[in-house]
Each structure stands twice: as C-alpha cells, then as structure tokens.
Motif scaffolding. Structure first.
Motif, PDB file in Angstrom:
ATOM      1  N   MET A 104       0.838  -1.195   0.000  1.00 44.16           N
ATOM      2  CA  MET A 104       0.000   0.000   0.000  1.00 44.16           C
ATOM      3  C   MET A 104       0.877   1.249   0.000  1.00 44.16           C
ATOM      4  O   MET A 104       1.948   1.255   0.594  1.00 44.16           O
ATOM      5  N   ILE A 105       0.387   2.288  -0.684  1.00 51.13           N
ATOM      6  CA  ILE A 105       1.052   3.580  -0.501  1.00 51.13           C
ATOM      7  C   ILE A 105       0.043   4.567   0.080  1.00 51.13           C
ATOM      8  O   ILE A 105      -1.154   4.497  -0.204  1.00 51.13           O
ATOM      9  N   ILE A 106       0.560   5.434   0.914  1.00 54.31           N
ATOM     10  CA  ILE A 106      -0.273   6.467   1.516  1.00 54.31           C
ATOM     11  C   ILE A 106       0.201   7.800   0.943  1.00 54.31           C
ATOM     12  O   ILE A 106       1.351   8.194   1.129  1.00 54.31           O
ATOM     13  N   VAL A 107      -0.691   8.438   0.208  1.00 57.07           N
ATOM     14  CA  VAL A 107      -0.338   9.740  -0.364  1.00 57.07           C
ATOM     15  C   VAL A 107      -0.808  10.805   0.617  1.00 57.07           C
ATOM     16  O   VAL A 107      -1.999  10.891   0.931  1.00 57.07           O
ATOM     17  N   MET A 108       0.144  11.586   1.118  1.00 57.53           N
ATOM     18  CA  MET A 108      -0.211  12.619   2.088  1.00 57.53           C
ATOM     19  C   MET A 108      -0.666  13.889   1.349  1.00 57.53           C
ATOM     20  O   MET A 108      -0.258  14.134   0.205  1.00 57.53           O
ATOM     21  N   LYS A 109      -1.499  14.674   1.992  1.00 60.12           N
ATOM     22  CA  LYS A 109      -1.968  15.917   1.364  1.00 60.12           C
ATOM     23  C   LYS A 109      -0.798  16.880   1.192  1.00 60.12           C
ATOM     24  O   LYS A 109       0.145  16.863   1.992  1.00 60.12           O
ATOM     25  N   PRO A 110      -0.867  17.771   0.186  1.00 54.80           N
ATOM     26  CA  PRO A 110       0.235  18.729   0.006  1.00 54.80           C
ATOM     27  C   PRO A 110       0.480  19.566   1.261  1.00 54.80           C
ATOM     28  O   PRO A 110       1.607  19.959   1.547  1.00 54.80           O
ATOM     29  N   ASN A 111      -0.592  19.817   2.032  1.00 50.52           N
ATOM     30  CA  ASN A 111      -0.409  20.637   3.242  1.00 50.52           C
ATOM     31  C   ASN A 111      -0.272  19.803   4.521  1.00 50.52           C
ATOM     32  O   ASN A 111      -0.407  20.325   5.626  1.00 50.52           O
ATOM     33  N   ALA A 112       0.002  18.515   4.359  1.00 46.67           N
ATOM     34  CA  ALA A 112       0.191  17.677   5.562  1.00 46.67           C
ATOM     35  C   ALA A 112       1.395  18.189   6.356  1.00 46.67           C
ATOM     36  O   ALA A 112       2.404  18.583   5.760  1.00 46.67           O
ATOM     37  N   THR A 113       1.251  18.194   7.667  1.00 46.60           N
ATOM     38  CA  THR A 113       2.346  18.722   8.499  1.00 46.60           C
ATOM     39  C   THR A 113       3.363  17.612   8.800  1.00 46.60           C
ATOM     40  O   THR A 113       3.082  16.427   8.608  1.00 46.60           O
ATOM     41  N   LYS A 114       4.507  18.059   9.310  1.00 42.76           N
ATOM     42  CA  LYS A 114       5.535  17.091   9.723  1.00 42.76           C
ATOM     43  C   LYS A 114       4.972  16.151  10.780  1.00 42.76           C
ATOM     44  O   LYS A 114       5.277  14.963  10.804  1.00 42.76           O
ATOM     45  N   GLU A 115       4.128  16.713  11.651  1.00 47.77           N
ATOM     46  CA  GLU A 115       3.527  15.896  12.724  1.00 47.77           C
ATOM     47  C   GLU A 115       2.618  14.822  12.123  1.00 47.77           C
ATOM     48  O   GLU A 115       2.588  13.681  12.585  1.00 47.77           O
ATOM     49  N   LYS A 174      -5.001  10.084   0.154  1.00 49.34           N
ATOM     50  CA  LYS A 174      -5.619   8.815  -0.260  1.00 49.34           C
ATOM     51  C   LYS A 174      -4.660   7.654   0.000  1.00 49.34           C
ATOM     52  O   LYS A 174      -3.444   7.863   0.197  1.00 49.34           O
ATOM     53  N   THR A 175      -5.223   6.469  -0.023  1.00 46.74           N
ATOM     54  CA  THR A 175      -4.375   5.271   0.074  1.00 46.74           C
ATOM     55  C   THR A 175      -4.573   4.461  -1.206  1.00 46.74           C
ATOM     56  O   THR A 175      -5.659   4.465  -1.778  1.00 46.74           O
ATOM     57  N   VAL A 176      -3.502   3.838  -1.660  1.00 48.05           N
ATOM     58  CA  VAL A 176      -3.585   3.047  -2.892  1.00 48.05           C
ATOM     59  C   VAL A 176      -3.020   1.655  -2.609  1.00 48.05           C
ATOM     60  O   VAL A 176      -1.904   1.526  -2.109  1.00 48.05           O
ATOM     61  N   ARG A 177      -3.801   0.647  -2.929  1.00 43.28           N
ATOM     62  CA  ARG A 177      -3.327  -0.740  -2.748  1.00 43.28           C
ATOM     63  C   ARG A 177      -2.382  -1.083  -3.899  1.00 43.28           C
ATOM     64  O   ARG A 177      -2.670  -0.761  -5.047  1.00 43.28           O
ATOM     65  N   ILE A 178      -1.303  -1.738  -3.588  1.00 41.95           N
ATOM     66  CA  ILE A 178      -0.341  -2.114  -4.624  1.00 41.95           C
ATOM     67  C   ILE A 178      -0.404  -3.620  -4.799  1.00 41.95           C
ATOM     68  O   ILE A 178      -0.259  -4.359  -3.828  1.00 41.95           O
ATOM     69  N   THR A 179      -0.591  -4.040  -6.020  1.00 41.69           N
ATOM     70  CA  THR A 179      -0.718  -5.483  -6.217  1.00 41.69           C
ATOM     71  C   THR A 179       0.633  -6.146  -6.490  1.00 41.69           C
ATOM     72  O   THR A 179       0.832  -7.313  -6.214  1.00 41.69           O
ATOM     73  N   GLU A 180       1.587  -5.385  -7.050  1.00 42.81           N
ATOM     74  CA  GLU A 180       2.883  -6.001  -7.359  1.00 42.81           C
ATOM     75  C   GLU A 180       3.596  -6.358  -6.066  1.00 42.81           C
ATOM     76  O   GLU A 180       3.425  -5.703  -5.044  1.00 42.81           O
ATOM     77  N   LYS A 181       4.465  -7.369  -6.167  1.00 38.86           N
ATOM     78  CA  LYS A 181       5.213  -7.771  -4.974  1.00 38.86           C
ATOM     79  C   LYS A 181       6.401  -6.853  -4.731  1.00 38.86           C
ATOM     80  O   LYS A 181       6.861  -6.717  -3.616  1.00 38.86           O
ATOM     81  N   TYR A 182       6.919  -6.267  -5.802  1.00 39.70           N
ATOM     82  CA  TYR A 182       8.056  -5.362  -5.576  1.00 39.70           C
ATOM     83  C   TYR A 182       7.528  -4.004  -5.125  1.00 39.70           C
ATOM     84  O   TYR A 182       6.477  -3.552  -5.586  1.00 39.70           O
ATOM     85  N   LYS A 183       8.198  -3.420  -4.187  1.00 36.87           N
ATOM     86  CA  LYS A 183       7.723  -2.172  -3.571  1.00 36.87           C
ATOM     87  C   LYS A 183       8.758  -1.064  -3.710  1.00 36.87           C
ATOM     88  O   LYS A 183       8.505  -0.025  -4.288  1.00 36.87           O
ATOM     89  N   LEU A 184       9.929  -1.315  -3.115  1.00 36.28           N
ATOM     90  CA  LEU A 184      10.963  -0.275  -3.084  1.00 36.28           C
ATOM     91  C   LEU A 184      11.402   0.100  -4.492  1.00 36.28           C
ATOM     92  O   LEU A 184      11.810   1.227  -4.752  1.00 36.28           O
ATOM     93  N   VAL A 185      11.303  -0.868  -5.389  1.00 38.17           N
ATOM     94  CA  VAL A 185      11.695  -0.668  -6.782  1.00 38.17           C
ATOM     95  C   VAL A 185      10.618   0.118  -7.548  1.00 38.17           C
ATOM     96  O   VAL A 185      10.893   0.758  -8.553  1.00 38.17           O
ATOM     97  N   SER A 186       9.398   0.069  -7.033  1.00 39.44           N
ATOM     98  CA  SER A 186       8.248   0.572  -7.780  1.00 39.44           C
ATOM     99  C   SER A 186       8.179   2.094  -7.839  1.00 39.44           C
ATOM    100  O   SER A 186       8.465   2.788  -6.865  1.00 39.44           O
TER     101      SER A 186
END
Ligand code: PEP
Ligand code: MN
Length: 337
Positions: A1-12, A61-73
C-alpha cells in the motif's frame, strides 16, 4: 500500500503516520516529492490488508499495490532516482556510457581500450575479470589480477570501473576495485548474491536474466533494495527468443516498461543484446531514442584477437563514430552525453 499525504500535511501528520505503522509492526518508506510526501508501507501482507489509515490526519488517499516489488516501484517513489557512482550520476539528464572489452586480457589490451573509450567520451571502463562462460574450456578471466588492472588503468584515464561479480564471497574483493558491481544475466536470480549485495556499500547494475520477465527482473532488484542497498541500476541486455540470427533479442520496449514501473535508471547493452558488432551502433542509437539512461558497450582494440565476444566488439574507430551519433540523438531527446 502507498499512503499519499496531502500537500499541506504537516511534519507531525507524517511522523504520526510513521509511528502508527511501526506500532502495528509495519515499515514506512518515505518519498518526499515537491508536491507531497508518499509513504510506502512494507511488511506482512495481512497486516497491510487490515490497515485503516484513510481517515487519519493529513492523508489524501491510500492506494493498494498489487505487485510484490515495492521499493523498486515508481508508485513508492514517483521521481526518478539518480544513482551516484563515485561522482558519476546515472539516471539524470546525462546519458552515461560504459565501454571497454568483454574481458580484461592484459595490461596492454586494457590500456589501449581505456584510452580509446575515454577519448570517445565514455565515463566508465568495463571489463570482466570473472567470466561466466558457457564452456568451462573457454577463457575464465584473470580474477584478482584483472581487477587490479581495471582499477589502475581506469584511474590513469579518469574513468569509473564496472565489473562483474559472480560469487557472494567475492563482494569485498571486487568491491575493493570496482565502483559499480555488475550482476550478470546468468546470476539475475542468484538470490544469495542479491541478498549479499543488498548489504554492500557500492551500487549494483543488475542485468536482465536470459529469459527473465520484466516482473522477475524487478523482483530481483527488490532483493537488493530490501537488503538496504538502494543504488540499483537496471541493464537490458537482450533475452532468449526463437531467433537465431542475433545472439539475443534486444528488448528496447523493456526500457519504456521499466521506466514506467520503476524509478531506477535503465542502461542498455546492445553488444550482448545482438551479438553482432554491425548491429551495435544502430541499436545503441535506438536505445538512446527509447529513453535509456546509459549504455554499456564492448570495445576492443583488436576484436579479431579478443579472448571473448570479439564478434560483438566495436573497434575504437567505430566506437568514436557511434559516440558522435549518440550526441546528436541525445540532443533531440533533450539530454546530453
Ligand atoms: C558481460 O557483460 O560481459 C556479460 C557476460 O554480460 P551478460 O551477463 O549480459 O551475458
Ligand atoms: Mn561479453
């Protein structure tokens, strides 16, 4: 899964998400882009499936990733990765050319090749010291002696070194002389070697296996990245097909596919990709036009006398001519050589 943070998301917000993931036993991989931060989630598939983070502060938003490779993606890391190999950047605007003989044969041969490729504009000297040959009776390489020659002559010419590693027990030995480890096609799925290179301190160029699918190739790179070594470069070198006119079938569509699926740089090897020196120049030109980040080309001062792969080696003169052509194509592509 990837979690896309909002452009104005804070460091916290971001820190809170990382902490939350760690608390449930997952790992967070942060990619901070110009517009937003993307958090790649790594770990147990069941735990990831049960994650409910869409409503947390700062999440776009959150996006489910179906591929097994992650760091490469590329999903995990939308921006292109630039791999710094001892000061030479692979994956940036400049197309990096690595050239030299298939095998290191002697100091004279290597020096002649190195001078020629340097004069043509190559940044790396290639040459095998450990040769994975189809026949045990063929030249197997000069091993340590070859590595020493590579380092010495590359340094004389101001070139970086790329050379093949075939055994996980040689990581320190090869690493003492090379700037970039090459994993050859025959070892693309040597998982012990890949895991060991994941712990190595120098970048790795991973050649595509003789009959590897793109997905298998990306997963092989994931082994290296999962071990902690994020400096991986792909190398398309042709695959085995029913065609026999060429040694392999150079799959330039793989450049486009891998650039889409992954953020890592892609280099093309038109020498092993065709097996015929006459085809190397046209295919190298096409490779640059396809959007690759670099080329690895066999150049021998006397191809007819080469101990390996003479049929696919360019003479210095042909290499020079090729480099001029590539300069023009790179300009059209908005890149430089
Ligand atoms: C090489 O680069 O000399 C080599 C052996 O390549 P590959 O692993 O692609 O066959
Ligand atoms: Mn070769």
């Amino acid at each position: 899964m990837i979690i896309v943070m909002k452009p104005n998301a804070t460091k916290e917000n971001i820190h809170g998400m990382v902490k939350h993931l760690e608390k449930v036993g997952l790992k967070a991989h942060l990619s901070t882009g110009e517009d937003c931060t993307i958090i790649g989630v790594i770990g147990d598939r069941k735990k990831i499936a049960g994650l409910e983070v869409g409503m947390m502060d700062g999440v776009e938003k959150t996006v489910r990733i179906t591929e097994k490779y992650k760091l490469v993606s590329r999903n995990f890391h939308p921006e292109d990765t630039i791999v710094d190999v001892a000061g030479v950047k692979v994956g940036g605007n400049a197309i990096v050319v690595m050239a030299g003989p298939c095998s290191v044969e002697s100091e004279e041969q290597l020096r002649e090749a190195a001078r020629a490729v340097k004069a043509g504009g190559a940044r790396f000297l290639r040459g095998g010291a450990f040769k994975p040959r189809t026949s045990p009776y063929d030249f197997q390489g000069l091993a340590d002696t070859g590595l020493k020659m590579l380092r010495k002559i590359a340094d004389e010419e101001g070139l970086r070194v790329v050379t093949e590693i075939v055994d996980k027990d040689d990581i320190d030995l090869v690493g003492a002389y090379t700037d970039l480890y090459q994993v050859g096609a025959r070892n693309m799925q040597n998982f012990q070697l890949l895991k060991a290179l994941g712990k190595a301190k120098k970048p790795v160029m991973l050649k595509r296996g003789l009959s590897a699918t793109i997905s298998e190739w990306l997963n092989a790179a994931e082994y290296i990245m999962a071990g902690g070594n994020e400096n991986v470069i792909f190398c398309e070198r042709g695959i085995r097909t029913y065609e026999t006119f060429t040694r392999n079938t150079l799959d330039l569509s793989a450049v486009v596919a891998v650039k889409e699926l992954s953020h890592l740089p892609v280099v093309v090897d038109p020498s092993h990709g065709t097996g015929r020196w006459q085809m190397v120049r046209p295919m190298a030109r096409a490779a640059v036009a396809s959007g690759c980040d670099g080329l690895i080309i066999e150049v021998h001062p006397h191809p007819e006398a080469a101990l390996s792969d003479g049929d696919q080696s360019l003479t210095p003169k042909n290499f020079n001519a090729l480099m001029e052509e590539l300069g023009a194509i790179a300009t059209v592509m908005g890149r430089k050589l």
